[in-house]
Design a protein around this motif. Sequence first.
Motif, mmCIF file in Angstrom:
data_model
loop_
_atom_site.group_PDB
_atom_site.id
_atom_site.type_symbol
_atom_site.label_atom_id
_atom_site.label_comp_id
_atom_site.label_asym_id
_atom_site.label_seq_id
_atom_site.Cartn_x
_atom_site.Cartn_y
_atom_site.Cartn_z
ATOM 1 N N HIS A 64 51.640 6.772 90.186
ATOM 2 C CA HIS A 64 51.137 7.643 89.113
ATOM 3 C C HIS A 64 51.129 9.084 89.612
ATOM 4 C CE1 HIS A 64 48.521 9.449 86.116
ATOM 5 N NE2 HIS A 64 48.676 8.346 85.384
ATOM 6 N N TYR A 121 54.287 12.408 83.540
ATOM 7 C CA TYR A 121 54.291 12.120 82.104
ATOM 8 C C TYR A 121 55.608 12.489 81.429
ATOM 9 C CZ TYR A 121 49.502 10.584 81.445
ATOM 10 O OH TYR A 121 48.348 9.855 81.475
ATOM 11 N N ARG A 125 57.114 8.369 83.409
ATOM 12 C CA ARG A 125 56.500 7.404 82.487
ATOM 13 C C ARG A 125 57.425 6.997 81.345
ATOM 14 N NH1 ARG A 125 52.576 7.566 78.047
ATOM 15 N NH2 ARG A 125 51.383 5.634 78.143
#
Length: 135
Positions: A64, A121, A125
């Motif tokens: 992440h 992001y 992702r």
Amino acid sequence: MKTVRALAMGFFVWVLGVSAFTAIYELPFMENRYLQANIGLALVVPPLVWFGAKLYYKKVKSTHGLKLGLLMLLASTALDALVTVPLLIIPFGGSYASFFGSLDFWLIAVEFVVVAVLYWYVNVRPKQIESLNQL
């Protein structure tokens, strides 16, 4: 997660960031050179962190962005404590408390992590979601 790789990216960003800070400090634009260098660093950090995240995610796709940003920041902060403060801050009348207690430091630290999360992001992702949808 490749911790050593993330710390290496933090080292890479720190080297380029300190170099940029020092170079910008020497430019004769503002009377307050420290403020000038901090503004310059705040402008340079996002592309450096973005590039560091790009290099990290070439081989690792599961981490992440928050974890990556925090590890990169940890490496950079440790190097600030070991190198930047003793060699660039203390000789000119500063201290560890003045460096790490400065709002400038914390704003750039937040910027550091936010850029790594944004990179995740925007670029990582969506690819993870796409690969899950193909299953």
